[in-house]
Enzyme design. Structure first.
Site, PDB file in Angstrom:
ATOM      1  N   CYS A 200      -0.353  -0.605  -4.381  1.00  0.00           N
ATOM      2  CA  CYS A 200      -0.553   0.830  -4.201  1.00  0.00           C
ATOM      3  C   CYS A 200      -1.005   1.060  -2.761  1.00  0.00           C
ATOM      4  CB  CYS A 200      -1.565   1.379  -5.203  1.00  0.00           C
ATOM      5  SG  CYS A 200      -3.207   0.623  -5.088  1.00  0.00           S
ATOM      6  N   THR A 201      -1.555   2.221  -2.463  1.00  0.00           N
ATOM      7  CA  THR A 201      -1.905   2.564  -1.084  1.00  0.00           C
ATOM      8  C   THR A 201      -3.026   1.695  -0.525  1.00  0.00           C
ATOM      9  OG1 THR A 201      -1.282   4.854  -1.541  1.00  0.00           O
ATOM     10  CG2 THR A 201      -2.556   4.450   0.463  1.00  0.00           C
TER      11      THR A 201
END
Length: 356
Positions: A200-201
């Site tokens: 994810c980020t």
């Protein structure tokens, strides 16, 4: 008694931030750990961060902390000292420094107590979020991404995946993380013998997702340490080839960090290559979409002719038209369904059919 919340309008605060010349650093961090009294912890942190002119968004819950903030560069060491001393679990917590940063990411400090630091919708008491998959650093990411027995799974939302992702990564098509968790389990049921790499980020979503996959019987589960942000930083520092293509979407005024020169998305209005997200300027819409400079000029920053025309109406008439609309639309609409309806973008199934 100290003030524990902001009292100035958003408009004034944003104007102050844009006029500010003091260099700032955008940083994010998270940590899963037990906070016995989230309200008291929140108030103590607010007092310290407010004095240091920290801006941004911080969520505190019994399960930990999640933060995306900007800090004056001349106060960065003081900020780290305050954060590291705030709880033993936060001593030397990893800080993800923004890859592209003009210091204009946030303009107000919002520190809120939440039920969870990331909304997961889980109510299974037997689920242990501390039982997470194995961390992968940049060199291992690059080794595993070409392995035919490994699947990379993107645990971000559709609009994030659209502008950038790891090579050959699987998209879990959803508007929310809470919907993605059971969806990922279902999509990967026939691949329990493979290595599953979640990302994810900044790491907070894929860490919990890795625990959820293990909870559901997957054995070989990994997640990218520090997410895309840390991967890109370490890969560049170590001279490794970047396996992430495009832009990394971020949840602040920047809306994205360039990772590679590839532009893999298209303007939602004309189809030209473009990966610049914006929100429709019509206060009754605020749809998040991709818009090229030409269409931004043509539609005056709006997502459609309807919104462009509504934006020209007197303020009172605009307010009257907005009355009764869903409250969520007034703030920041990210729904893929509404995006497809408004922009006439076909769903993936329709797009596939039309290509055959």
């Amino acid at each position: 008694m100290p003030v524990l919340h902001n009292r100035i309008s958003n408009e004034e605060l944003k104007a102050r931030m844009l006029a500010e010349t003091e260099p700032r650093t955008t940083v994010s961090f998270y940590k899963y750990f037990t906070i016995e009294d989230p309200k008291a912890f929140r108030d103590s942190l607010y007092v310290q961060f407010d004095k240091l002119k920290v801006f941004g968004r911080i969520y505190v819950a019994k399960e930990g902390i999640n933060a995306q903030i900007s800090v004056p560069q001349n106060k960065f060491e003081a900020f780290k000292a305050a954060l590291f001393a705030s709880h033993p679990a936060l001593d030397q917590v990893r800080l993800n420094i923004a890859l592209e940063d003009d210091g204009k990411s946030f303009w107000v400090l919002r520190l809120k107590v939440r039920e969870r630091i990331v909304a997961d919708g889980l109510d299974d008491e037997s689920f242990n979020p501390a039982n997470v998959g194995e961390y992968l650093q940049a060199d291992r990411v690059n080794q595993m991404i070409d392995d035919p027995d490994t699947l990379f799974v993107d645990m971000r939302n559709h609009y994030e995946y659209e502008v950038g992702h790891f090579e050959n990564a699987i998209e879990v098509p959803s508007d929310t993380f809470r919907d993605q968790l059971p969806m990922a389990v279902e999509m990967l049921q026939d691949n329990k013998d493979k290595n599953i790499v979640m990302y994810c980020t900044g790491g907070i979503r894929c860490e919990k997702a890795s625990a959820y996959m293990l909870h559901n019987g997957f054995k070989n589960v990994y997640h990218v340490e520090g997410g895309i942000i840390e991967y890109a930083r370490k890969a560049k520092e170590q001279g490794l080839p970047l396996k992430f293509v495009g832009k990394n979407f971020v949840f602040d005024e920047r809306m994205g960090e360039r990772i590679s020169d590839d532009v893999i998305a298209n303007c939602h209005q004309c189809g030209a290559p473009c990966d610049t997200h914006t929100n429709c300027l019509n206060d009754g819409c605020h749809l998040l979409f991709i818009q090229c400079p030409s269409c931004a000029a043509k539609f005056e920053g709006c997502c459609s002719e309807i919104c462009r025309e509504e934006l020209k109406l007197p303020r009172e008439e605009q307010r009257a038209r907005r009355a009764g609309r869903e409250n969520g639309i007034k703030i920041f609409n990210k729904s893929k369904g509404l995006l497809q309806t408004t922009m006439h973008i076909p769903a993936p199934e329709e797009d596939k059919d039309s290509a055959n």
